[in-house]
Every structure is written in structure tokens, then in C-alpha cells.
Design an enzyme around this catalytic site. Structure first.
Site, mmCIF file in Angstrom:
data_model
loop_
_atom_site.group_PDB
_atom_site.id
_atom_site.type_symbol
_atom_site.label_atom_id
_atom_site.label_comp_id
_atom_site.label_asym_id
_atom_site.label_seq_id
_atom_site.Cartn_x
_atom_site.Cartn_y
_atom_site.Cartn_z
ATOM 1 N N HIS A 1 0.814 -1.208 0.000
ATOM 2 C CA HIS A 1 0.000 0.000 0.000
ATOM 3 C C HIS A 1 0.854 1.267 0.000
ATOM 4 O O HIS A 1 0.555 2.220 -0.698
ATOM 5 C CB HIS A 1 -0.895 -0.025 1.247
ATOM 6 C CG HIS A 1 -1.960 1.011 1.263
ATOM 7 N ND1 HIS A 1 -3.155 0.844 0.614
ATOM 8 C CD2 HIS A 1 -2.005 2.229 1.841
ATOM 9 C CE1 HIS A 1 -3.898 1.915 0.798
ATOM 10 N NE2 HIS A 1 -3.226 2.780 1.533
ATOM 11 N N HIS B 1 -10.548 2.557 -0.766
ATOM 12 C CA HIS B 1 -10.685 2.171 0.636
ATOM 13 C C HIS B 1 -11.471 0.868 0.675
ATOM 14 O O HIS B 1 -12.510 0.752 1.327
ATOM 15 C CB HIS B 1 -11.366 3.278 1.455
ATOM 16 C CG HIS B 1 -10.697 3.504 2.775
ATOM 17 N ND1 HIS B 1 -11.359 3.818 3.920
ATOM 18 C CD2 HIS B 1 -9.382 3.450 3.119
ATOM 19 C CE1 HIS B 1 -10.493 3.955 4.918
ATOM 20 N NE2 HIS B 1 -9.298 3.731 4.459
#
Lengths: 732, 229, 80
Positions: free
Chosen positions: A45, A91
Site C-alpha cells: 500500500h 478504501h
């Protein structure tokens, strides 16, 4: 302090070779705080370790690009000393675990990315993918995500002006929640994140730090398994009211010249914000963790550094400006604390209780993050499916109704009516059109904004799908009359350690690159979300593209609604009639097969430029691009929006179903008065753009010779009811 | 003619209100911060929409107890005209300036769309541009707009002509299906007894030009400013 | 000392959230549930306020801010 065992290293998601590298950089065994920091900084990430090699190949420059990827968001010049600042971010994993808070904090995070750079957010968008409509979890997830997106944006008072939503079984265990924000700033007052000025204070502002979201960044980099439910406590909770105050306080401070650099605390919180600021500035930072405002008692350095509590920012101030800044933040009732200073050591030194709790070199950790050239295999393009390989519809009316009431086509009004899409008073094209359009407050200009991707095309053939996603945003912006400027990308894929998934990623990037180059439409920001898999099954490759375009005169804007009876309907562009991956094939034949429609970028550009010019010349009364579902779906949508029918007279060499439902690209439906239509036909001939007259607007039915006669209201019923029916809890 | 717009932390329709008033009045209203204890001389006070104090506890509850609202209540008592929109309406009921309360929408969802409203009772100052019984179109954008009051108060509002707007269809039919949020008697807006306060959930300030999709809001503000000038 | 204030909607005021919970419980097979009312609990640390003064003080807090007596009831519990 905790002993570092093999198990602990592996729980932190570091591979053996990555841990070797840690030992090499430090020349010793890390302590638990340091290991935690390496773990989040080197997570997929934060480090983009699987994707970096390929992301670098995307075009990121144009004369109007002020800042490309690498900062909190991308910046483009929109004239008159103004800039649009925008980005889209995923998300996904948090939203699957806790849909309301996951989606809400996603929206909060992307808005912070934008206002960190000095921009006031003026519009939010989103791209959502859920599992198949009848999956037992889908209704709960849709309901939670939509209220979360709305809950945050509505409270902030930033309009959520549109987006897209898909349903497909490939997302059953991994929904996608991609949120985009567009903001407005002055070109001479944009803020960046590189720390500078030895001795300058490092300041923490916003909410207090709690234990929420610890290891969110590593969670976003691991596949789900059936134990994921247990990860619930690490989900962050959003506080849009505090973010609204943070927005106003930051913009107030930004109007002074006190700030040297500023960075949002997003994924990996204080760790990634401080490291990124130090690394970009080529400096060191010393932080005293005792001074970090804390919400809970007895927090450890590990927890403080890895917390993903929301609504926090880190900034470097000019020396002596702390008092002025503090006054502003206290006026807005926000925490303000000097927690450290910029140093010349090139190291991140953290102290707590008078002891050094971590001491790490910045550059190796931030820059020398692993970068992988993962093995990949190319997805071969399946054979096209010709119109003749598909049976003709038994009944065109029933076929059209089935498609208009299908999960891919039906109205999304149930969703966007839960978003305040009008606040700020500048929304001049509301959700439901090709792109949303918001005026630049107090000017004649407007920005068109859209998000698009057709994942089934990307799955069938990633290169074509990647190019199509970019081209579709370009086309949607064009259909409003806007000149497309740049895109942000949100790359959602499965496990990159599997060569076929990595191949999907590489293929999509290649297609996107071709489209960006051909359309002069660079990538200025983006985000990658990998490991969207459950029990070894990946999602459809989903490179969601957010595009923005500029209308220099907002009153030139076109909309899709049929305006008046008796106007001529024309189609721009040509159809091959191929049916591969079409909604018709999926809904009527039950087949998800074949090659996606091919994308010819030169034709795309030529046809689009023709349409935009015609809009600017005031020659068109309505305009709509042809995409999912094909020509007859596009016409139906125009009729529904305008509450006005049409008589169609479509002369085509293609079989009826191909003429009506093929998804050939680079096409638009436009309307004009009959006098203007003559002129347009001549102009098109000169420009070598295919333009064909296919009907006339009028009354309240869609008629097509002897093949079709259907009232607008019948179409509206199936089109409007599908989603509300899906979302109605039985018995309520 | 002078106007003031009250701004709380979390207000977010304050700019929209300012723009609408400016357009009709020709100059800017004063923007008054919640912590202020003095109101400037003004002929109109507007309490705008938003999520004052995050709408934590109850919508409008914390704003209703802020320093500036004590001043607003004083002005209300001496007859200063007050326009309370959306969150402003919630604040006004919390202070007791208007009766009733605004509950969560019956369908539990935030609703943002244009709605048709029947002008239920006329009050020249606020809705003099419209005829009683005609319909106007304003947008709504709220999660808690479900107007509740007890039977007695409801009867009084109906009996004394204190209901400004009711949710209706475009022909003015007031029915259960047009009741978007479950309000008692489809109430979208009310006056106080003295007639100097209008509280309403819909946002007239959002439809003030053709480009925004309609001009009923402009008509509303033109009349309001005109009647107070 | 501490105080716990429990706030609930008055009988007769529609409680859509309670209703939604009730439907969900029925959906999960808890058929025996007749009515669900949702409310909120507010815990106050009263710091220096004396035991004698506490009841009246909390009462004032309830009527002025914590509850809207047009639609809500409240009960106060004082805890040591």
C-alpha cells in the site's frame, strides 16, 4: 521490549529477503517499533513495490500539468491563476469489513489529500463495485457504503456529484470503494510535502491519536480469508465535523506564509507522513512522542507511530510562527502540538519517556523499499463475437426492457439521492448525465468530472479495457462540451504474486498509456490496491479512471436530455456490430464472452473533437456518449432524461440486435434542429467523421418501424425500480 | 436593507445563503460567527443549513445553546424577521423559537432532490410572491427533516394558518406518497405565531438561476428582500 | 461522582431506527420481539460537583441541552 522472532517478522508481512534487507540497512536487529515502521513503509500500500515499475511508464506531463504523481494529489492549470487539484483513492478492505466507516473514512482521506495541497474541495465522486445483486451480503454493503460516502461528504458540505456503480460476482468477497475529490486552489499558493529548514518545528494538528486502524496499511496489502471478521477492531472511525474544522483551519493558515510543508496522516499515519516529508526534503526528523496528542492512556511508541486515527495533519512551520498557527487551530478547537524538529542527520529519531525508541535512516527506508519485477503472463484477446454468432431478439420491446432494468444499466438515483449533490450552489449538471459539471465559483468556467471503467472489458482483454476506461472518461467529458485535461487512476487488482493477475495489471497499464498519449490526457495522481482476492479468487481487473475537463464558458455545456419535439437525432461514429462482452450478450444470452469492443484512439479523438466543436458552436441541443448497452440504451436514457420520445429510422447493414445493442466505441448520439443538422452533415463529411441521421424526437414513445413501440413510462418503470427493489428489505 | 447570516462551526450552506441574499439584495449580508455575542443592526437574520457542531447529540441542539443564538432569540422576540433553513430550522426548534422538532427521516436515509411544495398559508413578508395553494419547487437535502409535534400544537398550526409549506406533488396534492420524510401533515415549513420567523427544511437558496435548474428560490428571495426594504 | 443519563424517544413519537432494528431482529428469527425503542446513554464525570448539588445540576443539564423534551424522555442515575 518484545524479542524479534521469525513469527513476529512474518506477522508484520515482511518476506525473508525483505527482513534481510532490514538487517543490512540497520546493521543490527530492529526493535519492535522499528520493525512496525519497516512493515508499513514496505507494505504494498505504501511502497507500490509490485506496481512501481509499471506506473512509471504512464505519461504524466503536459503543458497544463503543474504537479504530477508523487504528491498528495495531482495539480492542473485551469487558467486565470487557478488550479484544479484532484485524486482518487481506494478504501476497499476497510469498507468490506465495516461498510459505513470504511467508506466514510475513505472519503475523508481523499478530501484531506486535496486540501493538504491548499485546495478547497469543490466536488466528490466515487466508483463503487459490489458483488452480484443477489449475494446475501450485497444489500448490507451497498446500504452501508452509500450512507458512509454520503454521511461524510454531506456533513463536510462538499457536493458528491456523481460516480459509477457495478455489480458482479467477482466482487462478492471484495467490494471496491474508490473515492475521488476535486479541489480548487490558486496556482501561486499550492502546498507540497518536502520538509526543509534545519531546526524548523514539526507540528501535529487535528484530532488526537487513538488505537484505531493500527496496521490498516498492512491489512490493505493482504488477501482476505475467512478470519477477516476478526480484524474489525482495527477499522478507523471518521469524524467529518472535525475534518470540516481542520479544512477551515488549514485554509486559514495557508492564507499566511507560515507553512513550509504539509502532509496528511493517511495510511500508516504518523510513520508514512513523517518519513515522506523527511525523504522528499532530504533531511532528518526528530520526534518526541510524549508530545503527540493522545486520546487513550498508556499508548506505546509502536501504537502511536502506526495508528491510523483520522483527521490529522503533520506540518513543518517557519521558525517563530508556531504562536500564530496555534491561535488559528485553537480558534477551531483543534489539537495543536509541536512534536519535533527538522534535523540534518538524515535519520528519523523517535524518543519517548526520555529514551530513544527508534532510530532509522530515512532515505534507505523510504527510497530503497523493495521494488519487484513480478512475473506476468499476457492475457490473449479472445475472438470477437460477430452479430451473426448471436441470435436475434425474439421481441425487441421485451429485450430493451430487460436491458434497461438490468444491474449494469438501471438508474443509480437511489444512490445519488442520498448524496448532497447541490451544496456549494455550483452544480450545473447533476448526477445521471455523462459527467457532472460544477462551476468555478464566481467565474464563467466550469469543471466536468467523471469516473469510468468497464471491468468486464478489462478482464477479457486488459490492454483494450485499460484504453477503453481512459477513452470513456474522455468521451464523457467531451459529451458535456468540456476539454478533457487529465486523469487520476485507482488501480484495483487481485494478488500480483500470481502471474496472470500481474499480467492484467501490466496489460491495463499499457492500454491506459496508449490512450493517455493519443488523447493528450496525462495521469497526474493515483493509487494502487492489490490483493483484492478472497480464497484465491481475484476481482475483475478494475483500473477506475477519474477524469476532469474544463468548460471555459459554463453556458456552453451540453446535457443528454432530449429538449424539444421535432429535432433530428444523429449518431456520430461507426459500428462494427461485434457483440463480445456486451450487456446484450450477458443479459439476453447469459454469456460473458468474447473480445471487448476494439478501441481506435485516433477515431476516438477525431469524433470527440468534432462533437466538442459542435457543442461550442451551439449546434447541438443534446449529446450523450454510447457505452454500456449500446445505441438503443443511449437513446432510451436521453428520452427518459428529457421525458420526450423519438421515432427512429435506423438504416444499417447490421442485424437489428447489433445495430441496437453493440457497444462499439467512439460514438455519440446528438440532437439538433433540422436546419443545423444539414450543416452538421456537411461539416462531418469534410472532417471525415461518420454522422448519420437516425430519427426525430417527439411525443412520449420510442418507435422504431414495425420493430418497436414502447412508452417512455414503461421504460422508466423498469429503469427506476431495479435498485430500490433490490434495496427494499422484505417486510419493511 | 441589511441582512446577517449566522455561521456555526459545521455550517455549510452559509455561502449559498450569502450568494442568494446578495443576488436579490445587491450587496453582501454580514456573516456572524457563532462565538460572537453581538448582532449587527439587521433587517433579516438567516440561519443557514449544514451540520452545526457535527449535529452531534441532536441536530441543532448544540448550536441552539451557542452565545449568538441567545442574541438571535432576543431579536426574534422584538420582531426581527428570521429565515431558518434546514439545519437552521432544527436550531430554531431547539431554541423554542418555533414549535415541534425534526426527527430522522422515516425512510432513515439522507434525501437530496428537488421537491414540490404547496404554499399552505400566506405570509406576505416571506411568500408574498406566491399564491396560497400554488406549488413551488425547492430542493431538500437532509437526514432529519421529519417534522413532529403533538396533536394540540398541530391543530393550532393548521387552525391559525402557521403552516408555510407542505410536501406535495406538482399539482398541489398533499398525500402520503408526497410526504418524503414522514412529517406530520406533510409539513415542510412553519411560521411562529407572530409571523416573523419562517423555518423550513427545503433550500430556496439552491434554485436561484436557470443554470442551477430553477428560479423559484430567486422569486422567494426577491420578494423577501423587497418586502423588508 | 458520575452520572448516567438515559434518553429515549417519548411514546407516541415514531422511532424509525427502533423500527428498523425490530425488522432486522425478526429477519434473524427473533420473532418474539414486540417493540424496539432506540435511545442513547450519556455518561458524565461530575468532577467537583457535590453529591448534594448533583441531582439538580444534572436535571438542569438535561432540560437545557442533553434532551429535547418535545420528543424525548430522560432518566438520571447517579453513580459513586
Amino acid at each position: 521490549m518484545t524479542e524479534i522472532t521469525k513469527e513476529i517478522v512474518s506477522e508484520h508481512g515482511l518476506s525473508e529477503s525483505e527482513y534481510e534487507e532490514v538487517l543490512k540497512i540497520l546493521g543490527r536487529v530492529p526493535n519492535i517499533n522499528e520493525l512496525g515502521i519497516f512493515s508499513v513503509m514496505w507494505s504494498e500500500h505504501c511502497s507500490y513495490k509490485s506496481s512501481k515499475k509499471w506506473l512509471k511508464t504512464l505519461p504524466t506531463e503536459a503543458p497544463w500539468v503543474i504537479c504530477g504523481p508523487g504528491e498528495n494529489a495531482g495539480v492542473v492549470d485551469i487558467g486565470d491563476g487557478q488550479a484544479a487539484i484532484f485524486k482518487m483513492e481506494s478504501h476497499n478492505h476497510p469498507s468490506y469489513i465495516e461498510p459505513y466507516q470504511g467508506a466514510a473514512t475513505g472519503v475523508g482521506g481523499i478530501m484531506r489529500d486535496v486540501f493538504t495541497m491548499g485546495a478547497r474541495p469543490i466536488a466528490n465522486m466515487n466508483a463503487l463495485r459490489f458483488g452480484r445483486p443477489d449475494h446475501p451480503k450485497t444489500r448490507h454493503l451497498v446500504s452501508g457504503v452509500v450512507s458512509g460516502v454520503g454521511g461524510y461528504g454531506n456533513c463536510m458540505g462538499i457536493p458528491t456529484v456523481g460516480g459509477e456503480t457495478n455489480f458482479h460476482a467477482s466482487y462478492d468477497g471484495n467490494i471496491l470503494v474508490n473515492a475521488m475529490t476535486v479541489g480548487l486552489a490558486d496556482t501561486d499558493n499550492i502546498f507540497y510535502s518536502a520538509a526543509a529548514g534545519i531546526g524548523n518545528p514539526v507540528v501535529y494538528v487535528g484530532s488526537k491519536t487513538g488505537r484505531d486502524g493500527i496496521h490498516g496499511a498492512t491489512m490493505a496489502s493482504a488477501e482476505f480469508d475467512d478470519d477477516s471478521e476478526e480484524k474489525r477492531p482495527t477499522v478507523q472511525v471518521g469524524d467529518p465535523f472535525t475534518e470540516k474544522l481542520l479544512l477551515e483551519a488549514c485554509l486559514e493558515l495557508m492564507a499566511t506564509d507560515a507553512i513550509v510543508a504539509i502532509q496528511d496522516m493517511g495510511a500508516a499515519g504518523l510513520t508514512s507522513s513523517s518519513f515522506e516529508m523527511a525523504d522528499k526534503g532530504g533531511v532528518g526528523i526528530q520526534l518526541d512522542l510524549d508530545n503527540v496528542p493522545m486520546r487513550e492512556e498508556a499508548m506505546t511508541p509502536y501504537e502511536i507511530m502506526l495508528s491510523e486515527s483520522q483527521e490529522r495533519m503533520l506540518m513543518i512551520l517557519k521558525p517563530g510562527r508556531e504562536g500564530e498557527a496555534k491561535t488559528i487551530f485553537e480558534k477551531w478547537e483543534l489539537d495543536f502540538a509541536v512534536i519535533g524538529k527538522v534535523t540534518d542527520t538524515g535519520r528519523m529519531v523517535l524518543t519517548m519517556g526520555g529514551e530513544i525508541v527508534a532510530d532509522l535512516p530515512v532515505a534507505p527506508l523510504a527510497d530503497s523499499a523493495p521494488e519487484y519485477d513480478r512475473p506476468w503472463v499476457k492475457t490473449e484477446c479472445p475472438d470477437p463475437i460477430k452479430a451473426s454468432d448471436v441470435s436475434a431478439p425474439a421481441d425487441l420491446k421485451k429485450t430493451l426492457l430487460k436491458i434497461m432494468g438490468s444491474s449494469d444499466i438501471a438508474s443509480r438515483k437511489w444512490i445519488w439521492e442520498q448524496y448532497d449533490h447541490m451544496v456549494m450552489g455550483d452544480t450545473i449538471q447533476r448526477p445521471g448525465g455523462d459527467a457532472a459539471v460544477v462551476r468555478i465559483h464566481g467565474t464563467d468556467k466550469a469543471l466536468a468530472i467523471t469516473t469510468d471503467c468497464t471491468p468486464r472489458y478489462c478482464y477479457a482483454h486488459p490492454e483494450t479495457g485499460g484504453a477503453q476506461a481512459v477513452a470513456e472518461t474522455w468521451r464523457n467529458l467531451t459529451a458535456t462540451g468540456a476539454l478533457p485535461l487529465a486523469i487520476t487512476d485507482c488501480m484495483n487488482f487481485g494478488n500480483p504474486e500470481r502471474p496472470e493477475i500481474m499480467g492484467q495489471f501490466v496489460g491495463c497499464i499499457e492500454g491506459m498509456r496508449d490512450a493517455c498519449i493519443a488523447l493528450d490526457y496525462p495521469v497526474v495522481s493515483g493509487n494502487v490496491s492489490l490483493y483484492n482476492e478472497t480464497n484465491g479468487t481475484g476481482i475483475f481487473p478494475t483500473p477506475a479512471i477519474g477524469g476532469i475537463g474544463l468548460l471555459k464558458q459554463s453556458d456552453h455545456m451540453a446535457t443528454l436530455a432530449f429538449k424539444n419535439s421535432g429535432e433530428v437525432i444523429l449518431v456520430v461514429g461507426e459500428a462494427s456490430g461485434d457483440m463480445g462482452q456486451s450487456i446484450y450478450l450477458k443479459e439476453i444470452e447469459g454469456r460473458e464472452e468474447g473480445a471487448p469492443p476494439s478501441v481506435d484512439l485516433a477515431i476516438e479523438r477525431k469524433n470527440g473533437d468534432f462533437v466538442r466543436d459542435a457543442i461550442h458552436a451551439g449546434e447541438l441541443t443534446a449529446c450523450h456518449d454510447i457505452s454500456d448497452g449500446g445505441l438503443l440504451v443511449a437513446i432510451s436514457e436521453m428520452a427518459l432524461a428529457g421525458n420526450c420520445g423519438a421515432d427512429l429510422d435506423l438504416v444499417s447493414d447490421l442485424p437489428l440486435h447489433a445495430a441496437c445493442f453493440s457497444e462499439d466505441q467512439a460514438r455519440y448520439i446528438v440532437t439538433a434542429t433540422s436546419e443545423t443538422a444539414e450543416k452538421l452533415l456537411e461539416k462531418a463529411k469534410l472532417a471525415n467523421v461518420p454522422l448519420q441521421l437516425i430519427g426525430t424526437t417527439g411525443h412520449n414513445e420510442l418507435n422504431f418501424g414495425t420493430e418497436l413501440s414502447i412508452s417512455i413510462e414503461d421504460i422508466r418503470e423498469v429503469y427506476s425500480n431495479w435498485l430500490p427493489d433490490l434495496m427494499t428489505v422484505p417486510g419493511n | 436593507m441589511k441582512a446577517a447570516v449566522i455561521v456555526f462551526p459545521g455550517s455549510n450552506c452559509d455561502r449559498d445563503m450569502k450568494v442568494a441574499i446578495e443576488q436579490s439584495m445587491g450587496h453582501s449580508p454580514a456573516m456572524v460567527w457563532h462565538a460572537d455575542t453581538d448582532l449587527p443592526e439587521t433587517d433579516l437574520i438567516a440561519i443557514p443549513g449544514g451540520f452545526s457542531y457535527g449535529d452531534y447529540l441532536r441536530c441543532g441542539a448544540i448550536a441552539g445553546n451557542s452565545p449568538i443564538m441567545r442574541e438571535v432569540v432576543k431579536k426574534a422576540k422584538v420582531g426581527t424577521p428570521i429565515l431558518a433553513v434546514c439545519n437552521g430550522f432544527q436550531v430554531a426548534t431547539e431554541t423554542g423559537m418555533l414549535p415541534g422538532a425534526l426527527l430522522r427521516n422515516a425512510n432513515q436515509k439522507f434525501i437530496c432532490k428537488d421537491v414540490d411544495l404547496k404554499v399552505a398559508a400566506n405570509n406576505e413578508r416571506f411568500v408574498g410572491a406566491f399564491e396560497t395553494g400554488q406549488t413551488v419547487r425547492f430542493p431538500v437535502a437532509h437526514h432529519d427533516g421529519n417534522f413532529f409535534t403533538d396533536d394540540e400544537t398541530l391543530a393550532r398550526l393548521e387552525g391559525e394558518g402557521l403552516i408555510a409549506f407542505k410536501y406535495s406533488d406538482e399539482d398541489g396534492n398533499v398525500t402520503d406518497t408526497t410526504n418524503i420524510n414522514g412529517s406530520r401533515n406533510n409539513i415542510a415549513g412553519i411560521y411562529n405565531e407572530a409571523g416573523n420567523i419562517l423555518g423550513l427544511m427545503p433550500h430556496p437558496e439552491r434554485l436561484i438561476s436557470d443554470q442551477l435548474g430553477g428560479t423559484d428560490g430567486k422569486t422567494f428571495f426577491d420578494n423577501l428582500i423587497n418586502s423588508l426594504s | 461522582m458520575k452520572a448516567r443519563v438515559t434518553i429515549s424517544l417519548k411514546n407516541g413519537v415514531l422511532d424509525p431506527q427502533g423500527k428498523a432494528i425490530e425488522h432486522a431482529l425478526h429477519g434473524l428469527g427473533f420473532e418474539g420481539v414486540n417493540e424496539v425503542r432506540q435511545g442513547k446513554i450519556i455518561e458524565l464525570d461530575l468532577g467537583d460537583i457535590s453529591t448534594d448539588a448533583a441531582p439538580a445540576e444534572v436535571e438542569k443539564m438535561c432540560t437545557q441541552l442533553l434532551a429535547n423534551t418535545v420528543i424525548e424522555n430522560y432518566t438520571v442515575e447517579l453513580l459513586d
